[in-house]
Structures are given as C-alpha cells and as structure tokens.
Design a protein around this motif. Structure first.
Motif, mmCIF file in Angstrom:
data_model
loop_
_atom_site.group_PDB
_atom_site.id
_atom_site.type_symbol
_atom_site.label_atom_id
_atom_site.label_comp_id
_atom_site.label_asym_id
_atom_site.label_seq_id
_atom_site.Cartn_x
_atom_site.Cartn_y
_atom_site.Cartn_z
ATOM 1 N N MET A 158 53.811 36.582 -2.719
ATOM 2 C CA MET A 158 54.146 35.227 -2.308
ATOM 3 C C MET A 158 54.294 35.190 -0.789
ATOM 4 S SD MET A 158 56.900 34.138 -5.301
ATOM 5 C CE MET A 158 56.946 32.422 -4.744
ATOM 6 N N THR A 159 53.903 34.084 -0.215
ATOM 7 C CA THR A 159 53.976 33.912 1.239
ATOM 8 C C THR A 159 55.259 33.175 1.600
ATOM 9 O OG1 THR A 159 51.566 33.805 1.413
ATOM 10 C CG2 THR A 159 52.833 32.910 3.260
ATOM 11 N N ALA A 178 55.700 30.217 12.568
ATOM 12 C CA ALA A 178 56.734 30.754 13.461
ATOM 13 C C ALA A 178 56.240 31.961 14.246
ATOM 14 C CB ALA A 178 57.973 31.130 12.655
ATOM 15 N N GLY A 179 54.993 32.391 13.999
ATOM 16 C CA GLY A 179 54.388 33.456 14.787
ATOM 17 C C GLY A 179 54.289 34.802 14.121
ATOM 18 N N SER A 180 54.752 34.940 12.881
ATOM 19 C CA SER A 180 54.700 36.242 12.217
ATOM 20 C C SER A 180 54.620 36.044 10.706
ATOM 21 C CB SER A 180 55.935 37.075 12.579
ATOM 22 O OG SER A 180 55.875 38.346 11.965
ATOM 23 N N LEU A 181 53.414 36.131 10.164
ATOM 24 C CA LEU A 181 53.223 35.931 8.728
ATOM 25 C C LEU A 181 53.990 36.987 7.943
ATOM 26 C CD1 LEU A 181 51.759 34.586 6.312
ATOM 27 C CD2 LEU A 181 49.936 36.277 6.638
ATOM 28 N N GLN A 182 54.769 36.541 6.981
ATOM 29 C CA GLN A 182 55.510 37.452 6.122
ATOM 30 C C GLN A 182 55.230 37.124 4.659
ATOM 31 O OE1 GLN A 182 59.443 39.419 6.594
ATOM 32 N NE2 GLN A 182 59.862 37.660 7.915
ATOM 33 N N GLU A 229 54.522 30.591 -13.144
ATOM 34 C CA GLU A 229 53.270 30.421 -12.396
ATOM 35 C C GLU A 229 53.525 30.583 -10.908
ATOM 36 O OE1 GLU A 229 49.738 27.082 -11.671
ATOM 37 O OE2 GLU A 229 51.369 26.698 -13.089
ATOM 38 N N ASN A 230 52.705 31.406 -10.291
ATOM 39 C CA ASN A 230 52.828 31.667 -8.857
ATOM 40 C C ASN A 230 52.006 30.635 -8.082
ATOM 41 O OD1 ASN A 230 52.978 32.676 -6.281
ATOM 42 N ND2 ASN A 230 52.013 34.638 -6.717
ATOM 43 N N ASN A 231 52.688 29.857 -7.257
ATOM 44 C CA ASN A 231 52.017 28.862 -6.417
ATOM 45 C C ASN A 231 52.064 29.264 -4.948
ATOM 46 O OD1 ASN A 231 51.364 26.965 -8.557
ATOM 47 N ND2 ASN A 231 53.568 26.626 -8.701
ATOM 48 N N ASP A 232 52.087 30.542 -4.691
ATOM 49 C CA ASP A 232 52.058 31.167 -3.370
ATOM 50 C C ASP A 232 53.409 31.122 -2.664
ATOM 51 O OD1 ASP A 232 51.029 32.543 -1.177
ATOM 52 O OD2 ASP A 232 50.489 30.703 -0.146
ATOM 53 N N MET A 233 53.916 29.952 -2.337
ATOM 54 C CA MET A 233 55.199 29.850 -1.657
ATOM 55 C C MET A 233 56.321 29.440 -2.616
ATOM 56 S SD MET A 233 53.850 27.922 1.781
ATOM 57 C CE MET A 233 52.428 28.574 2.692
ATOM 58 N N PHE A 289 61.472 28.616 -8.179
ATOM 59 C CA PHE A 289 61.873 29.617 -7.185
ATOM 60 C C PHE A 289 61.022 29.400 -5.948
ATOM 61 C CE2 PHE A 289 60.914 33.816 -5.275
ATOM 62 C CZ PHE A 289 62.193 34.141 -4.830
ATOM 63 N N ARG A 290 61.651 29.415 -4.774
ATOM 64 C CA ARG A 290 60.954 29.165 -3.521
ATOM 65 C C ARG A 290 61.332 30.208 -2.481
ATOM 66 N NH1 ARG A 290 62.534 22.709 -2.949
ATOM 67 N NH2 ARG A 290 61.177 21.906 -4.618
ATOM 68 N N VAL A 291 60.429 30.423 -1.539
ATOM 69 C CA VAL A 291 60.718 31.333 -0.430
ATOM 70 C C VAL A 291 60.154 30.690 0.837
ATOM 71 C CG1 VAL A 291 58.639 32.683 -0.985
ATOM 72 C CG2 VAL A 291 60.400 33.645 0.511
#
Length: 236
Positions: A61-62, A69-73, A84-88, A103-105
């Motif tokens: 997940m992204t 913000a300058g740094s993909l994590q 179901e994974n919706n990426d974020m 669930f969110r990140v």
C-alpha cells in the motif's frame, strides 16, 4: 444262431468303444482342475508430502501524500480474505454503514476548519505528532479521546479516537487532506475513526481505521491482524 451272435458282437463293440473313450462305468472321471486364486498385490501407495498451504500474500500500500511531500513511502500488510486493497486504503467489502470497516494510510497536510464547506484550517497544522494530535481533536462535531502512547510496526505511535454523531451537518464531511486536493472524508454518520500517528522514513504517517457501532467483532479482529502485519518499506 447268427442273430444271437450278432447281438453278442454288437454288445462287445459297445463295451470296447466306451472303454476307449473313458466314459464307461469303470472309468474314473478326472477331478476338475481349480485355478488357484490370483492374489493381486496392491499398487504401492506413493505418499507425496503435502504441499504447504500458501502463506497470506503481503499487499503493498502507498502512503497517500508521501510522494507529493518528496519521498514516496509504502507499507506491506497482510489483508485477510474479503478485504480489498485500493492502494492507499483497504476495505472489508464496504467501508460504508452500518457494518463496514476500512483502513487507510496517509500523511496529514492539514485539517478543515469547516469540514462541510471544505475550508482549511489556518494556519496549517505544525509538523509534529503532537500538533496533529491536537488538530484532530479539534475537528468540528468530533468527540476525541485522550491521546495514549502505543507501538505499531515497531514504531512509537500516538493513538486517538474520533467519534462522530449519528447526524452530521452535511453529506460529505471532510476529515483531512494528505496533500493539496488530496482529501479524505467520513464514509457515513455515526462513524468511529481510530488514528495512529507516528514518524517513519522522515515523515509523519497516519494510520486510520473506520468502523461503526454495529461493525462485527470479526472485522475488528481482522483489523488487528492487519495492524500486526504492517511493515514499513524504505522511502524512495
């Protein structure tokens, strides 16, 4: 005389014939030959080692807003069956009422002074975990718990819960933005938002879970499995 002799000769011929064929009364009939039972050895059973059950696959997940913000994590999580994974974000079927769970990140760039009118807070919230914790507790219509310290994915985290009423002043109630125009909002009224705030990869990361009073306990247990499986990947 001739007739009698003829009869005797014919009788003698019959006796001779029967004797030669083995069918006369003096002949002993051969015992029938019984074939022995055929014993078939069972085919050898080849015992193959059972294949190991596949381990739950790790979903990537992204962290929303991290690239801006300058740094993909990214993180990896093990999502239970039915999620179901919706990426974020991920959801158990649906994150909507009355029994959904999501669930969110994401990062949190700012919250909203007026969540219905999409008016941002000014000035923007500070960059620390404490500043974000305070700002979340000040979201209109939210009832916030006192922050407590926890550990998640090996990182110290501040945990806070935001409870929203069964009646909201608008249909689309904004919570925060991960970056300019990167908005997150409630899925519905009467929602509980659990938030973990931590530092990872040089960024302030927010993990959040959304549920309702009628969300099944099984879904809450699955959420805990997700939280326990989180691994933060290196920032790029």
């Amino acid at each position: 005389m001739n007739s009698a002799r003829r009869v005797v000769l014919m009788a003698a011929a019959v006796v001779v014939t029967l004797a030669s064929t083995g069918c006369g009364p003096a002949a002993v009939a051969p015992s029938p030959t019984v074939a022995p039972a055929t014993v078939v050895s069972p085919s050898p059973v080849v015992s193959s080692s059972p294949e190991p059950s596949p381990s739950p696959q790790a979903d990537r997940m992204t962290i929303a807003g991290s690239s801006e913000a300058g740094s993909l994590q990214q993180i990896t999580v093990k999502l239970p069956k039915g999620w179901e994974n919706n990426d974020m974000a991920a959801a158990r079927g649906s994150a909507g009422p009355p029994e959904g769970m999501g669930f969110r990140v994401s990062l949190v760039d700012n919250t909203f002074k007026d969540p219905c009118a999409h008016v941002e807070r000014t000035p923007k919230i500070g960059s620390t975990v404490d500043a974000l914790t305070t700002a979340l507790g000040e979201i209109p219509n939210a009832t916030a718990t006192k922050p407590v310290q926890k550990t998640i994915a090996g990182h110290p985290a501040t945990y806070i819960e935001l409870a929203f009423p069964a009646s909201l002043p608008c249909e689309k109630f904004y919570l925060w933005q991960d970056s300019p125009n990167g908005d997150w909002w409630l899925n519905g009224p009467n929602q509980l938002v659990q938030v973990w705030i931590l530092e990872a990869g040089g960024q302030r990361v927010t993990l959040s879970a959304l549920s309702y009073p009628t969300t099944p306990e099984a879904a809450k247990a699955e959420l805990q499995e997700i939280l326990d499986s989180i691994v933060f990947e290196g920032a790029s």
